[in-house]
Structures are given as C-alpha cells and as structure tokens.
Design a protein around this motif. Structure first.
Motif, PDB file in Angstrom:
ATOM      1  N   ASP A  89       0.814  -1.219   0.000  1.00  0.00           N
ATOM      2  CA  ASP A  89       0.000   0.000   0.000  1.00  0.00           C
ATOM      3  C   ASP A  89       0.845   1.267   0.000  1.00  0.00           C
ATOM      4  O   ASP A  89       0.344   2.355   0.331  1.00  0.00           O
ATOM      5  CB  ASP A  89      -0.933   0.004   1.215  1.00  0.00           C
ATOM      6  CG  ASP A  89      -1.929  -1.133   1.194  1.00  0.00           C
ATOM      7  OD1 ASP A  89      -2.353  -1.526   0.090  1.00  0.00           O
ATOM      8  OD2 ASP A  89      -2.279  -1.638   2.278  1.00  0.00           O
ATOM      9  N   ALA A  90       2.130   1.147  -0.379  1.00  0.00           N
ATOM     10  CA  ALA A  90       3.036   2.292  -0.270  1.00  0.00           C
ATOM     11  C   ALA A  90       2.589   3.460  -1.141  1.00  0.00           C
ATOM     12  O   ALA A  90       2.674   4.622  -0.723  1.00  0.00           O
ATOM     13  CB  ALA A  90       4.460   1.875  -0.629  1.00  0.00           C
ATOM     14  N   PHE A  91       2.099   3.183  -2.361  1.00  0.00           N
ATOM     15  CA  PHE A  91       1.649   4.282  -3.220  1.00  0.00           C
ATOM     16  C   PHE A  91       0.472   5.008  -2.586  1.00  0.00           C
ATOM     17  O   PHE A  91       0.471   6.240  -2.470  1.00  0.00           O
ATOM     18  CB  PHE A  91       1.258   3.773  -4.609  1.00  0.00           C
ATOM     19  CG  PHE A  91       0.631   4.833  -5.462  1.00  0.00           C
ATOM     20  CD1 PHE A  91       1.419   5.681  -6.216  1.00  0.00           C
ATOM     21  CD2 PHE A  91      -0.743   5.022  -5.493  1.00  0.00           C
ATOM     22  CE1 PHE A  91       0.852   6.689  -6.990  1.00  0.00           C
ATOM     23  CE2 PHE A  91      -1.321   6.019  -6.259  1.00  0.00           C
ATOM     24  CZ  PHE A  91      -0.515   6.853  -7.006  1.00  0.00           C
ATOM     25  N   GLU A  92      -0.531   4.263  -2.178  1.00  0.00           N
ATOM     26  CA  GLU A  92      -1.728   4.877  -1.609  1.00  0.00           C
ATOM     27  C   GLU A  92      -1.389   5.649  -0.342  1.00  0.00           C
ATOM     28  O   GLU A  92      -1.886   6.765  -0.119  1.00  0.00           O
ATOM     29  CB  GLU A  92      -2.771   3.804  -1.305  1.00  0.00           C
ATOM     30  CG  GLU A  92      -4.088   4.343  -0.759  1.00  0.00           C
ATOM     31  CD  GLU A  92      -5.076   3.248  -0.436  1.00  0.00           C
ATOM     32  OE1 GLU A  92      -6.176   3.580   0.063  1.00  0.00           O
ATOM     33  OE2 GLU A  92      -4.759   2.064  -0.659  1.00  0.00           O
ATOM     34  N   PHE A  93      -0.518   5.091   0.483  1.00  0.00           N
ATOM     35  CA  PHE A  93      -0.160   5.749   1.734  1.00  0.00           C
ATOM     36  C   PHE A  93       0.607   7.040   1.475  1.00  0.00           C
ATOM     37  O   PHE A  93       0.299   8.090   2.053  1.00  0.00           O
ATOM     38  CB  PHE A  93       0.677   4.817   2.611  1.00  0.00           C
ATOM     39  CG  PHE A  93       1.127   5.438   3.899  1.00  0.00           C
ATOM     40  CD1 PHE A  93       0.268   5.510   4.980  1.00  0.00           C
ATOM     41  CD2 PHE A  93       2.397   5.985   4.026  1.00  0.00           C
ATOM     42  CE1 PHE A  93       0.668   6.108   6.175  1.00  0.00           C
ATOM     43  CE2 PHE A  93       2.803   6.582   5.206  1.00  0.00           C
ATOM     44  CZ  PHE A  93       1.929   6.640   6.282  1.00  0.00           C
ATOM     45  N   THR A  94       1.624   6.976   0.604  1.00  0.00           N
ATOM     46  CA  THR A  94       2.428   8.167   0.315  1.00  0.00           C
ATOM     47  C   THR A  94       1.572   9.248  -0.317  1.00  0.00           C
ATOM     48  O   THR A  94       1.730  10.440  -0.012  1.00  0.00           O
ATOM     49  CB  THR A  94       3.613   7.800  -0.590  1.00  0.00           C
ATOM     50  OG1 THR A  94       4.340   6.706  -0.023  1.00  0.00           O
ATOM     51  CG2 THR A  94       4.553   8.985  -0.765  1.00  0.00           C
ATOM     52  N   ASN A  95       0.656   8.857  -1.187  1.00  0.00           N
ATOM     53  CA  ASN A  95      -0.234   9.817  -1.830  1.00  0.00           C
ATOM     54  C   ASN A  95      -1.128  10.515  -0.809  1.00  0.00           C
ATOM     55  O   ASN A  95      -1.547  11.656  -1.018  1.00  0.00           O
ATOM     56  CB  ASN A  95      -1.089   9.106  -2.878  1.00  0.00           C
ATOM     57  CG  ASN A  95      -1.537  10.015  -4.000  1.00  0.00           C
ATOM     58  OD1 ASN A  95      -0.863  10.987  -4.330  1.00  0.00           O
ATOM     59  ND2 ASN A  95      -2.671   9.716  -4.590  1.00  0.00           N
ATOM     60  N   MET A  96      -1.394   9.834   0.302  1.00  0.00           N
ATOM     61  CA  MET A  96      -2.221  10.419   1.356  1.00  0.00           C
ATOM     62  C   MET A  96      -1.466  11.494   2.141  1.00  0.00           C
ATOM     63  O   MET A  96      -2.074  12.380   2.747  1.00  0.00           O
ATOM     64  CB  MET A  96      -2.694   9.310   2.309  1.00  0.00           C
ATOM     65  CG  MET A  96      -3.607   9.772   3.436  1.00  0.00           C
ATOM     66  SD  MET A  96      -4.209   8.388   4.434  1.00  0.00           S
ATOM     67  CE  MET A  96      -2.681   7.771   5.139  1.00  0.00           C
ATOM     68  N   LEU A 102       0.296  11.757  -6.956  1.00  0.00           N
ATOM     69  CA  LEU A 102       1.392  10.846  -7.254  1.00  0.00           C
ATOM     70  C   LEU A 102       1.135   9.991  -8.478  1.00  0.00           C
ATOM     71  O   LEU A 102       2.065   9.368  -8.996  1.00  0.00           O
ATOM     72  CB  LEU A 102       1.670   9.942  -6.043  1.00  0.00           C
ATOM     73  CG  LEU A 102       2.650  10.461  -5.003  1.00  0.00           C
ATOM     74  CD1 LEU A 102       2.978   9.369  -3.999  1.00  0.00           C
ATOM     75  CD2 LEU A 102       3.927  10.973  -5.647  1.00  0.00           C
ATOM     76  N   SER A 103      -0.099   9.929  -8.941  1.00  0.00           N
ATOM     77  CA  SER A 103      -0.348   9.183 -10.175  1.00  0.00           C
ATOM     78  C   SER A 103       0.364   9.841 -11.356  1.00  0.00           C
ATOM     79  O   SER A 103       0.530   9.219 -12.413  1.00  0.00           O
ATOM     80  CB  SER A 103      -1.849   9.080 -10.453  1.00  0.00           C
ATOM     81  OG  SER A 103      -2.396  10.351 -10.768  1.00  0.00           O
ATOM     82  N   LYS A 104       0.807  11.074 -11.167  1.00  0.00           N
ATOM     83  CA  LYS A 104       1.542  11.799 -12.208  1.00  0.00           C
ATOM     84  C   LYS A 104       3.049  11.749 -11.979  1.00  0.00           C
ATOM     85  O   LYS A 104       3.802  12.495 -12.602  1.00  0.00           O
ATOM     86  CB  LYS A 104       1.066  13.245 -12.269  1.00  0.00           C
ATOM     87  CG  LYS A 104      -0.421  13.368 -12.609  1.00  0.00           C
ATOM     88  CD  LYS A 104      -0.896  14.814 -12.599  1.00  0.00           C
ATOM     89  CE  LYS A 104      -2.390  14.891 -12.918  1.00  0.00           C
ATOM     90  NZ  LYS A 104      -2.897  16.290 -12.866  1.00  0.00           N
ATOM     91  N   CYS A 105       3.480  10.880 -11.090  1.00  0.00           N
ATOM     92  CA  CYS A 105       4.913  10.707 -10.805  1.00  0.00           C
ATOM     93  C   CYS A 105       5.322   9.301 -11.232  1.00  0.00           C
ATOM     94  O   CYS A 105       4.899   8.311 -10.629  1.00  0.00           O
ATOM     95  CB  CYS A 105       5.193  10.910  -9.312  1.00  0.00           C
ATOM     96  SG  CYS A 105       6.926  10.692  -8.839  1.00  0.00           S
ATOM     97  N   ALA A 106       6.126   9.200 -12.270  1.00  0.00           N
ATOM     98  CA  ALA A 106       6.552   7.905 -12.790  1.00  0.00           C
ATOM     99  C   ALA A 106       7.677   7.327 -11.939  1.00  0.00           C
ATOM    100  O   ALA A 106       8.384   8.050 -11.219  1.00  0.00           O
ATOM    101  CB  ALA A 106       7.023   8.060 -14.233  1.00  0.00           C
ATOM    102  N   VAL A 107       7.855   6.023 -12.029  1.00  0.00           N
ATOM    103  CA  VAL A 107       9.030   5.399 -11.432  1.00  0.00           C
ATOM    104  C   VAL A 107      10.269   6.014 -12.093  1.00  0.00           C
ATOM    105  O   VAL A 107      10.329   6.172 -13.315  1.00  0.00           O
ATOM    106  CB  VAL A 107       9.003   3.876 -11.631  1.00  0.00           C
ATOM    107  CG1 VAL A 107      10.311   3.251 -11.150  1.00  0.00           C
ATOM    108  CG2 VAL A 107       7.812   3.270 -10.903  1.00  0.00           C
ATOM    109  N   GLY A 108      11.237   6.403 -11.281  1.00  0.00           N
ATOM    110  CA  GLY A 108      12.427   7.069 -11.795  1.00  0.00           C
ATOM    111  C   GLY A 108      12.314   8.576 -11.831  1.00  0.00           C
ATOM    112  O   GLY A 108      13.202   9.252 -12.345  1.00  0.00           O
ATOM    113  N   GLN A 109      11.246   9.095 -11.259  1.00  0.00           N
ATOM    114  CA  GLN A 109      11.030  10.542 -11.245  1.00  0.00           C
ATOM    115  C   GLN A 109      11.109  11.064  -9.817  1.00  0.00           C
ATOM    116  O   GLN A 109      10.873  10.325  -8.841  1.00  0.00           O
ATOM    117  CB  GLN A 109       9.662  10.871 -11.852  1.00  0.00           C
ATOM    118  CG  GLN A 109       9.459  12.338 -12.197  1.00  0.00           C
ATOM    119  CD  GLN A 109       8.197  12.557 -13.017  1.00  0.00           C
ATOM    120  OE1 GLN A 109       7.386  11.651 -13.196  1.00  0.00           O
ATOM    121  NE2 GLN A 109       8.019  13.765 -13.521  1.00  0.00           N
TER     122      GLN A 109
END
Length: 430
Positions: A89-96, A102-109
């Motif tokens: 759940d790291a994406f959802e948690f960090t986005n919170m 963060l959906s506009k932040c690619a891996v490597g960005q």
C-alpha cells in the motif's frame, strides 16, 4: 521600535555576550555519513539539522557563493534523512501524505512536495524519489516526519513499512558539475533529466543519482546506500574526480537560494504556514481535484475558497550589507513596519553579491504584498527602507538547472553571470 543588538560583544548587568558561541561536538548529536570526510576540509561553522551536525560554511561564505556560480562544489548533505516507504500500500499511503497527485509521478522521477497537516500547514517540504511502483524515499527538510508517518500508518490500516534508510546524499552543484559527474559515472549520467533519477553501482557502492539540488545551478545529488559503511568512500571518490576541475567543498549557499526563490523550512515555511500563503498553491503542487483524500485536503479547499490574509513576498532591503544568512547575521526574524505599526516579519535575508543589494522574503498582509509597496524593516543596523519586488530575484523560469546536458554543453549559460532557479529544490535549509 527596538533595534536588535549588533555583532559586537556587548555587556549588560549579567555579563558579556559572546557574539559567536561554539557548538558542542559530542556523542549525543548524530553525525552524517560524511562527517569525518567533510570535517577534513575545514568546517568553520556547524548547525544541527534533523538532530545531526550540519556544516554551514568553511570560513568564507561569499567565496563559496562565487565557487558555486563559476565552478563546481561538493556539499555534505547527509542530514537529509531518507524516509523509506515500501509495501503493498506504499503508493496509496504516500499519496495520502502529500497534496501532489502521485499518479503523475513515474518510477524514476522526483517531485518537490509538501507534507501537510490536517489544518493545511506545511510539516515538511521534501524531495520525493519514486524508486519503484511501491518504493519511495522522502528526502527530508528539518522535522521529525519519520514519527509523523509512522503515527499516520499506525491508524491507517494500510500495509506499509516505514523506516529511515541507511542512505546519505551529497550534492555536486555548479556549472562544472556535469563534467565531474561524467568523470565519475560516464557520459550517460548526463542523460538524466531534470528531477529524474538513475541507479548505479560505483566500485561496489550502490548509489542513486538525481538531477536535483538546493543551488538553482546545474547540479546533482548522489544518494549512497549502506551510507554508514560507504559514505566516506563515496566522498573521497567524488572529491578525487572533482579536484582537476577546481572543486570546492561548501555549505548550502543561502545567498544563492534566496536569489532563486527557494524556501527554507523552519524560516520561510513552517507548520503555521500553508501553501497558498507562501506562494506555492499552484494546481499541480496542491491538487485539490484529485481523487485521493490526502491529509489537509478539506482545510486547503476551504483556504483556497476563502483566500489568505497574508503572503510571503520578495523584498529589497536598504542599509548596510546584511551578511550571508549562514554566518550568524540573522539570529531572529526582522520586524517589518508600516509607519508605527508592525505588519509582518522578514523570514530570510542576505546581501546578494552579484545583485549588490540586500534581498529577502517577508510575510506581510496581502494588501502590502503587491510589487512596489514600500515598507520599513528593522535590521541590526537600524530601521531601513524596503520595497516589495517579484521573486525569484534571478532566473524565474529556471533555465539554468533545467538545461539539457546530454549534448555535453553542460556549462553553457551557467557562468558567474548566469541565473539560477526558483521554486522546487532539494530541502536543505536553515
């Protein structure tokens, strides 16, 4: 009005005031992975940042400023603690945690972000690095976000692991930084785009290189993993590559970051300020239309709708040169006056060597934040005139740090008269 004491030793009924007291070096305060390496270059002043000793300058901040603008510099920024967030759940948690989408932040960005509280206040302004789909680093400014994130996670019900990674960054900044980086990593390192990252193995050291920095010049950060083991070795590797280019070890250059409109957490932004007050309420920075219900969203929606009553403005300040900000010349915020009424305070100020004037930021009422407004500022030299001006003071479009390096023309347009960048930057601050 009262005027702050100057830099000379004064005596009162208690005893003499020591104008430049020492800082105690002892085991209780943490050392960065590069402490013993950077110390060998002659640190003249430390502060404590993220509970860690941080070199502020090496004896001549003005010379360090020109070295940054004209050559290449190496910084011990190991105080930028890396809060690592992993798990399903790291994406959802960090986005919170953040108002950016963060959906506009690619891996490597990488992204410059705010971490906001429930009232919309800015708890921290780290650079976020996305290393994997569910793998993030928050490269922190000065505050205990590890404790905040763990507290939020405890009651979130999400499957995440939050820890302080054994990672330490150094910064390589200045118009010749690309040449040094190419000498260390090969010319392909120059293909890393602005606010992008790449991973390397360097003499068995695992590192992440990002095109970021707190200088508003061409620059890179090198994050070494297993930093407690490999930090000094990385430093020595970079220094050996940089010496032929005249590399100089410096502290974070506050004169340059003030010119660039880069903000300092704890000075210009605090938990008591929100993104709209500090002029960073852009739709991309505070995305109130995203689906994610980040912490502080409801408050920031209300604040945007109602408007703010104060704003952080750029100002020029009269009187004698104010100093370099990292030399002890600004112990407290400077009061701002409008006639006999105190209306705000200067959060950061310095004398810009190339602009040949005092510049800074002032938090003032909205009606006094318009360009051309005349104010008075109470400095150590007395009450002087000030004028609201646009910020950044230099290179508002950030052409210098964003320039294309892949063609090898790394230093084009980045000489001593070149400009810097405003807005987002790595978070080393005062």
């Amino acid at each position: 009005m009262t005027v702050s004491e100057g830099t000379a030793t004064t005596t009162d009924s208690v005893g003499p005031v020591v104008p430049d007291p020492r800082i105690l070096l002892y085991p209780r305060i943490r050392k960065s992975p590069f402490f013993w390496a950077s110390r060998r270059h002659g640190v003249a002043m430390y502060s404590v940042y993220n509970h860690t000793y941080h070199p502020r300058h090496y004896g001549d901040p003005v010379a360090e400023y020109w070295a940054l603008l004209e050559g290449v510099t190496l910084w011990d920024t190991g105080v930028e603690r890396q809060i690592e967030i992993t798990g399903p759940d790291a994406f959802e948690f960090t986005n919170m945690l953040i108002p950016r989408d963060l959906s506009k932040c690619a891996v490597g960005q990488c992204k410059y972000v705010f971490i906001t509280g429930e009232d919309g206040g800015i708890l921290n302004d780290p650079v976020l690095l996305r290393l994997g789909e569910n793998h993030f680093w928050l490269s922190l400014a000065d505050s205990d976000i590890l404790l905040w994130a763990r507290g939020v996670a405890l009651h979130s019900g999400m499957d995440v692991t939050i820890r302080e990674a054994d990672v330490g960054p150094v910064q390589v900044q200045g118009p010749l930084s690309a040449e040094v980086m190419a000498a260390v990593f090969g010319p392909e390192v120059l293909d890393i785009g602005y606010y992008r990252l790449a991973e390397y193995t360097l003499d068995d050291m695992e590192v992440v290189v990002s095109r970021t920095g707190y200088s508003a010049e061409v620059g890179f950060e090198i994050y070494v993993k297993n930093a407690s083991r490999d930090g000094v070795r990385l430093w020595e590797t970079i220094w050996a590559a940089g010496e032929p280019y005249g590399m100089r070890v410096i502290g974070p250059c506050h004169m340059r970051r003030i010119e660039a409109g880069i903000l300092s957490h704890g000075c210009d932004i605090t938990v008591d300020t929100n993104p709209f007050e500090v002029g960073m309420g852009y739709d991309w920075m505070v995305n109130l239309d995203q689906e994610a219900d980040f912490i502080g969203k409801e408050a920031l929606i209300r604040i945007k709708a109602e408007g703010v009553s104060r704003r952080l403005a750029g100002i020029t300040i009269g009187g004698p040169p104010l100093g370099t900000f990292n030399d002890g010349s600004m112990i407290e915020s400077f009061p701002v006056w409008r006639g006999a009424e105190r209306v705000g305070h200067v959060t950061s100020a310095c004398h810009s060597p190339r602009l040949e004037q005092n510049i800074g930021y002032a938090m003032v009422p909205m009606e006094l934040s318009e360009t051309g407004t005349e104010l008075e500022v109470e400095t150590p030299a007395g009450v002087v005139q000030a004028v609201v001006v646009p910020k950044p003071f230099v290179d508002p479009t950030k052409d210098t740090p964003k320039q294309d390096l892949s063609d090898g023309a790394a230093s084009d347009g980045a000489a001593s008269d070149g400009a810097g960048a405003g807005g987002s930057a790595s978070p080393i601050s005062g």
